[in-house]
Design an enzyme around this catalytic site. Structure first.
Site, PDB file in Angstrom:
ATOM      1  N   TYR A 163       3.459   2.022   1.986  1.00  0.00           N
ATOM      2  CA  TYR A 163       4.068   2.393   3.260  1.00  0.00           C
ATOM      3  C   TYR A 163       5.592   2.147   3.203  1.00  0.00           C
ATOM      4  O   TYR A 163       6.133   1.797   2.154  1.00  0.00           O
ATOM      5  CB  TYR A 163       3.405   1.628   4.399  1.00  0.00           C
ATOM      6  CG  TYR A 163       1.962   2.040   4.627  1.00  0.00           C
ATOM      7  CD1 TYR A 163       1.662   3.323   5.072  1.00  0.00           C
ATOM      8  CD2 TYR A 163       0.905   1.169   4.379  1.00  0.00           C
ATOM      9  CE1 TYR A 163       0.333   3.716   5.284  1.00  0.00           C
ATOM     10  CE2 TYR A 163      -0.413   1.559   4.583  1.00  0.00           C
ATOM     11  CZ  TYR A 163      -0.688   2.830   5.028  1.00  0.00           C
ATOM     12  OH  TYR A 163      -1.993   3.225   5.224  1.00  0.00           O
ATOM     13  N   HIS A 218      -1.631   3.894  -1.855  1.00  0.00           N
ATOM     14  CA  HIS A 218      -2.728   4.808  -1.539  1.00  0.00           C
ATOM     15  C   HIS A 218      -2.750   6.012  -2.474  1.00  0.00           C
ATOM     16  O   HIS A 218      -3.801   6.613  -2.692  1.00  0.00           O
ATOM     17  CB  HIS A 218      -2.628   5.284  -0.091  1.00  0.00           C
ATOM     18  CG  HIS A 218      -3.033   4.241   0.911  1.00  0.00           C
ATOM     19  ND1 HIS A 218      -4.180   3.483   0.781  1.00  0.00           N
ATOM     20  CD2 HIS A 218      -2.445   3.835   2.066  1.00  0.00           C
ATOM     21  CE1 HIS A 218      -4.275   2.659   1.807  1.00  0.00           C
ATOM     22  NE2 HIS A 218      -3.241   2.850   2.594  1.00  0.00           N
ATOM     23  N   GLN A 250     -17.824   5.340   3.122  1.00  0.00           N
ATOM     24  CA  GLN A 250     -18.258   6.580   3.752  1.00  0.00           C
ATOM     25  C   GLN A 250     -18.026   6.590   5.257  1.00  0.00           C
ATOM     26  O   GLN A 250     -17.634   7.618   5.822  1.00  0.00           O
ATOM     27  CB  GLN A 250     -19.744   6.816   3.465  1.00  0.00           C
ATOM     28  CG  GLN A 250     -20.045   7.140   2.015  1.00  0.00           C
ATOM     29  CD  GLN A 250     -21.526   7.354   1.770  1.00  0.00           C
ATOM     30  OE1 GLN A 250     -22.225   7.953   2.579  1.00  0.00           O
ATOM     31  NE2 GLN A 250     -22.021   6.845   0.661  1.00  0.00           N
ATOM     32  N   CYS A 268     -16.120   4.137   6.929  1.00  0.00           N
ATOM     33  CA  CYS A 268     -14.890   3.464   7.356  1.00  0.00           C
ATOM     34  C   CYS A 268     -13.665   4.258   6.913  1.00  0.00           C
ATOM     35  O   CYS A 268     -13.146   5.091   7.654  1.00  0.00           O
ATOM     36  CB  CYS A 268     -14.866   2.026   6.861  1.00  0.00           C
ATOM     37  SG  CYS A 268     -15.188   1.796   5.095  1.00  0.00           S
ATOM     38  N   ARG A 325       2.313  -8.676   4.332  1.00  0.00           N
ATOM     39  CA  ARG A 325       1.421  -8.126   3.303  1.00  0.00           C
ATOM     40  C   ARG A 325       2.288  -7.595   2.176  1.00  0.00           C
ATOM     41  O   ARG A 325       3.036  -6.625   2.326  1.00  0.00           O
ATOM     42  CB  ARG A 325       0.528  -7.028   3.875  1.00  0.00           C
ATOM     43  CG  ARG A 325      -0.566  -6.594   2.914  1.00  0.00           C
ATOM     44  CD  ARG A 325      -1.701  -5.889   3.655  1.00  0.00           C
ATOM     45  NE  ARG A 325      -2.663  -5.296   2.764  1.00  0.00           N
ATOM     46  CZ  ARG A 325      -3.709  -5.925   2.242  1.00  0.00           C
ATOM     47  NH1 ARG A 325      -3.918  -7.207   2.535  1.00  0.00           N
ATOM     48  NH2 ARG A 325      -4.555  -5.306   1.454  1.00  0.00           N
ATOM     49  N   GLU A 335       0.800  -1.236   0.000  1.00  0.00           N
ATOM     50  CA  GLU A 335       0.000   0.000   0.000  1.00  0.00           C
ATOM     51  C   GLU A 335       0.832   1.286   0.000  1.00  0.00           C
ATOM     52  O   GLU A 335       0.320   2.357   0.297  1.00  0.00           O
ATOM     53  CB  GLU A 335      -0.976   0.033   1.191  1.00  0.00           C
ATOM     54  CG  GLU A 335      -2.332  -0.524   0.906  1.00  0.00           C
ATOM     55  CD  GLU A 335      -2.371  -2.041   0.777  1.00  0.00           C
ATOM     56  OE1 GLU A 335      -3.363  -2.543   0.230  1.00  0.00           O
ATOM     57  OE2 GLU A 335      -1.430  -2.738   1.204  1.00  0.00           O
TER      58      GLU A 335
END
Length: 704
Positions: A176, A262, A349, A351, A224, A174
Site C-alpha cells: 500500500y 499483494h 474462498q 473471505c 504494520r 502489503e
C-alpha cells in the site's frame, strides 16, 4: 478472561495466554485479531453489523483487535465507496468500541492508504503508474499532496481515538501507499520524499510522528511493517531495520509483521504456504529493535503460536482468519477445549476472494462470520427439541448436525462409509491442502461435545427414518460419467489401451495412475488432480525451506525485495524432474476455450496455474472428445483429429446429486413422516461448492 481450567491452560498455552503490557495498554493475552477487511467497514449503516462481528471476537477472548483498513482521505480509498475514517463515518463507531470494551477487549483502528492499489480514479502514489491490481492509473502525489496526506493521517487518528478506539495501526505493508514510497520500484521521485533510502522512508516516519502527536501518549500506536516485499525492486533488510528503529524513535509502541505485496508472485497466506514460514524474519526483527513484535502469516495452529511466543521469536501472534473461523478460539484454549476450535483451512474462498470481488466477507467453515445479526442459532427449550436425522457426513451434513445439536435438538448423523468428510476428505489428500484435514478433526471433536450420535457404515432407508421429526438429506454427489465409447470407468487396467478412472477412484486409492495421464475436465477438481499427480514428494508445504526454494524466496539481507528474478516456468519439462516430483506426462483438457483455471479463486487461482506450468502439465482447451480405445484418447483439437497415447484417463467431468433417499422420502410422504430438507451437493451439484453447502446447512438448522 477467567478460565475454569487454569491448570490445563497453564500447562499447554501458558505464554500465549499470559497478559502483556503493550504501550499504554495491558492485554489479557498475546492473541491479536489482525486486520481483515469484511466489507462492513465501508458504509455507516453497517456499523451495527460490524459491532456484532468485532464484539463476538472480543467476547471470545482476543487480546487485541485490529479493524479493517480505513483510508485517511478519498484518494486512499480501496474503491470509490470504500471505507474512509471521516467524521461522518466514525460518528457511528462508539457503538463498536463500546461493544468491544464491554467484553474487556482492546481495539485499534487501522489507517490504510491504498496508493496505486486503489481501484478508483482518484488513486495517487509516490510515482505515477498503474498497478496490476487496479484498472486505474495513479497520479503522482505533489509535494503539497504528500504534506496533506500526513495531516490527514493525523486527523483520522485523532477522530478514531475520539470514537473510543484504544489507538490506531498504520498500514505500512502489503504494497500500500507507505510501502510504495519505501520501494525503489515504485518511488522514483527526485525530491525529499525520494532520492535514496533516507528520502523513501521520510513519509512513513513523518506519518508515524504526526499520528503519535495527534493521539497523545495514552493511546496505542502500532505499525504494520513489511519485513520482505517479495517483489523485484523492493526494500533490503538493512533498509527495513533502519525504518523500524526510526519508527521506534517516533513513538510507535509495537511493530506488526507484514509479508509480501499483494502483487507479489509468491503466495504468502494460502493453504499451500507452510505454517510459520515467515516467523524467522519476525524473530530477526525482534532481535534488532527494542519494541514488541507481532508475528503473522499462516500461524493457524495454537501449538505453533505458543511455541513462537515461548521461544521469544515474537511477543504476540496475529491470528486473523483463525478468529474469523472461530471467534472463541482464545477462550477455548483457556478452557482446555483446543480440540473444539473451528479450524481455519486458509482457503480464502469466503473471505479474501469475496473482498476482492467487492462482496461482504465471511468464512467457509463459519458462515455466521460477519453475518452475526442475520444468521442466528437460537437455542430451543428442551420441550421443543426435535429429533433430527442428518444423512451424509460431508461438509453440509457435518455442519447441519452440529448446528442443530448446538441449538438443543437431538441429532443422529448417518454416514454410509466408514469415514466422515465426503469430498472434503478427498481434497485433504491434495498436496498443499493438507490443512483441510484439520477441519474434519475439528468437526469430530465438536460433534462429540455436542452429543451427536454418529452411525458410520449405515445407509438408512425412508422406513428407518420415520421416528424423526426432521430429516436433513446431505447425501452429496457422485462423479458424473461421460456417455461416449470407451469412457466407462474400469476396475482394472485393460490389456490394451488406457484405464479409465474417476477422480474419486484415484484419490481414494482404488486406482493408480500410470506414467502418461489425461485428465478430462479442468475445473477445480481437474486442477487438483493434476497437482496430485505431479507435485513434489513430499509436499513442499510440509517443509518451509523446500517451499522457499520452490518459490524463489531469498534472504532480504542479500537480495533486494527478498525474491529471485521473475521466472517463466516451462510449458513442458525438458528433463525428468530432479526435485522429487512425480515423473509423469500429464495432459489437462477442457471443452471450454477459456484459460484453464480461469474460474478458480481470485487469491489462489494464480498459485495453482503457476504450479501447473512449473510441473509441465500440458494444457488443452476447446477440445471435443470422441472415444477411448486401445490406441488412446481420441479427440478433436483446433479442428484436427488427435490421439493421446496415455495409459490412464481420469474423469473430472463434474458431479451429479445423489438424490435417491430424498426422492424416496418425498414419495412416501404422509402425515406421520418427517419433514425433509435437502442440502449441499444433494440439492445442487455445483463444482463442490462447500461454501454454499455449509451456509445452507446452517440456515436449515437455524430454521428447525
Amino acid at each position: 478472561m477467567a478460565s475454569p481450567h487454569p491448570s490445563a491452560a497453564a500447562s499447554r498455552y501458558r505464554t500465549l495466554l499470559s497478559p502483556l503490557d503493550l504501550g499504554p495498554l495491558t492485554l489479557r493475552n498475546r492473541i491479536v485479531m489482525g486486520s481483515m477487511h469484511t466489507g462492513l467497514e465501508d458504509h455507516p449503516g453497517d456499523a451495527g453489523r460490524l459491532a456484532a462481528f468485532l464484539g463476538e471476537r472480543a467476547r471470545g477472548g482476543a487480546g487485541l483487535i485490529v479493524t479493517g483498513g480505513f483510508s485517511p482521505n478519498r484518494s486512499g480509498r480501496l474503491s470509490l465507496d470504500g471505507a474512509q475514517a471521516s467524521e461522518h463515518l466514525l460518528r457511528r463507531h462508539p457503538r463498536i468500541t463500546q461493544e468491544v470494551h464491554e467484553a474487556d477487549g482492546r481495539i485499534v483502528l487501522q489507517l490504510l492508504h491504498a496508493g496505486r492499489y486503489a481501484a478508483q480514479p482518484l488513486a495517487a502514489s509516490a510515482t505515477a503508474g498503474r498497478s496490476p491490481l487496479s484498472p486505474f492509473r495513479s497520479r503522482r502525489l505533489t509535494r503539497r499532496g504528500v504534506s496533506r496526506t500526513i495531516e490527514q493521517f493525523a486527523a483520522s487518528a485523532r477522530r478514531a481515538v475520539e470514537a473510543g478506539y484504544d489507538g490506531v495501526e498504520i498500514m505500512g505493508s502489503e504494497g500500500y501507499l507507505l510501502n510504495q514510497f519505501l520501494a525503489p520500484a515504485t518511488n522514483r521521485r527526485r525530491d525529499r520524499w525520494g532520492r535514496g533510502a533516507e528520502g523513501r522512508r521520510a513519509l512513513p516516519l513523518a506519518v508515524a510522528a504526526a499520528v503519535r502527536e495527534a493521539i497523545g501518549p495514552d493511546a496505542l500506536l502500532t505499525y504494520r511493517l513489511s519485513l520482505v516485499d517479495l517483489v523485484p525492486g523492493g526494500q533490503t533488510w538493512d533498509e527495513t531495520i533502519v525504518l523500524a528503529r526510526g519508527l521506534q524513535e517516533r513513538g510507535v509502541d509495537v511493530l506488526s509483521s507484514g509479508i509480501g505485496w499483494h502483487e507479489a508472485r509468491v503466495p504468502t497466506i494460502v493453504t499451500s504456504v507452510p505454517r510459520g514460514a515467515f516467523v524467522p524474519l519476525t524473530a530477526q526483527l525482534r532481535r534488532e529493535v527494542d519494541l514488541p513484535v507481532i508475528a503473522s502469516n499462516r500461524l493457524h495452529d495454537p501449538d505453533l503460536a505458543e511455541s513462537v511466543v515461548a521461544r521469544g521469536d515474537a511477543d504476540l501472534v496475529s491470528m486473523a482468519r483463525p478468529l474469523l473461523a472461530d471467534p472463541h478460539l482464545p477462550r477455548k484454549l483457556a478452557e482446555g477445549r483446543s480440540g473444539q476450535i473451528v479450524a481455519c483451512i486458509a482457503c480464502n474462498q469466503s473471505c479474501l476472494d469475496k473482498v476482492f470481488d467487492h462482496q461482504r466477507a465471511s468464512c467457509l467453515v463459519n458462515p455466521r462470520a460477519a453475518h452475526e445479526t442475520e444468521l442466528v442459532l437460537t437455542p430451543v427449550v428442551q420441550r421443543r427439541a426435535r429429533r433430527v436425522a442428518v444423512v451424509g457426513a460431508g461438509p453440509a451434513g457435518l455442519e447441519a448436525a452440529l448446528a442443530a445439536a448446538e441449538r438443543g435438538h437431538v441429532v443422529t448423523l448417518f454416514e454410509a462409509s466408514q469415514e466422515i468428510g465426503g469430498q472434503l476428505r478427498l481434497a485433504a489428500r491434495i498436496p498443499g491442502k493438507e490443512d483441510y484435514a484439520l477441519a474434519l478433526r475439528s468437526w469430530r471433536m465438536r460433534l462429540a461435545s455436542a452429543g451427536v450420535g454418529i452411525r458410520l457404515g449405515t445407509r438408512p432407508s425412508a422406513e428407518d427414518l420415520q421416528e424423526f421429526h426432521d430429516v436433513i438429506v446431505a447425501t452429496g454427489v457422485t462423479p458424473r460419467l461421460v456417455d461416449l465409447p470407451g469412457f466407462a470407468p474400469q476396475a482394472e487396467a485393460p490389456a490394451a489401451g488406457p484405464q479409465v478412472v474417476t477422480y474419486q477412484d484415484l484419490l481414494e486409492e482404488r486406482a493408480v495412475a500410470g506414467e502418461r495421464v489425461a485428465i478430462i475436465g479442468a475445473g477445480g477438481i481437474g486442477v487438483d488432480v493434476a497437482e496430485y499427480l505431479t507435485s513434489p514428494i513430499p509436499s513442499a508445504t510440509l517443509d518451509a525451506a523446500t517451499w522457499r526454494e520452490h518459490w524463489g524466496v531469498l534472504d532480504p539481507s542479500a537480495h533486494r525485495g527478498g525474491v529471485a528474478a521473475r521466472r517463466t516456468p516451462p510449458e513442458a519439462p525438458a528433463d525428468p524432474p530432479t526435485d522429487g516430483r512425480r515423473a509423469r506426462e500429464v495432459h489437462l483438457l477442457q471443452r471450454k476455450e477459456t484459460k484453464i483455471g480461469a474460474g478458480l479463486g481470485r487469491t489462489t487461482g494464480w498459485v495453482h496455474r503457476a504450479e501447473l506450468r512449473r510441473a509441465g502439465v500440458v494444457q488443452h482447451t476447446g477440445v471435443a472428445y470422441e472415444r477411448i480405445d486401445e490406441q488412446g484418447l481420441h479427440l478433436l483439437e483446433d479442428g484436427e483429429e488427435r490421439v493421446l497415447d496415455v495409459d490412464t484417463v481420469v474423469l473430472c467431468t463434474g458431479q451429479e446429486s445423489v438424490t435417491g433417499l430424498a426422492a424416496e422420502l418425498l414419495e412416501a410422504r404422509s402425515g406421520r413422516l418427517p419433514r425433509v430438507h435437502v442440502i449441499g451437493g444433494a440439492d445442487v451439484a455445483a463444482e463442490l461448492d462447500a461454501q454454499r453447502a455449509i451456509r445452507q446447512a446452517v440456515e436449515v438448522a437455524a430454521a428447525l
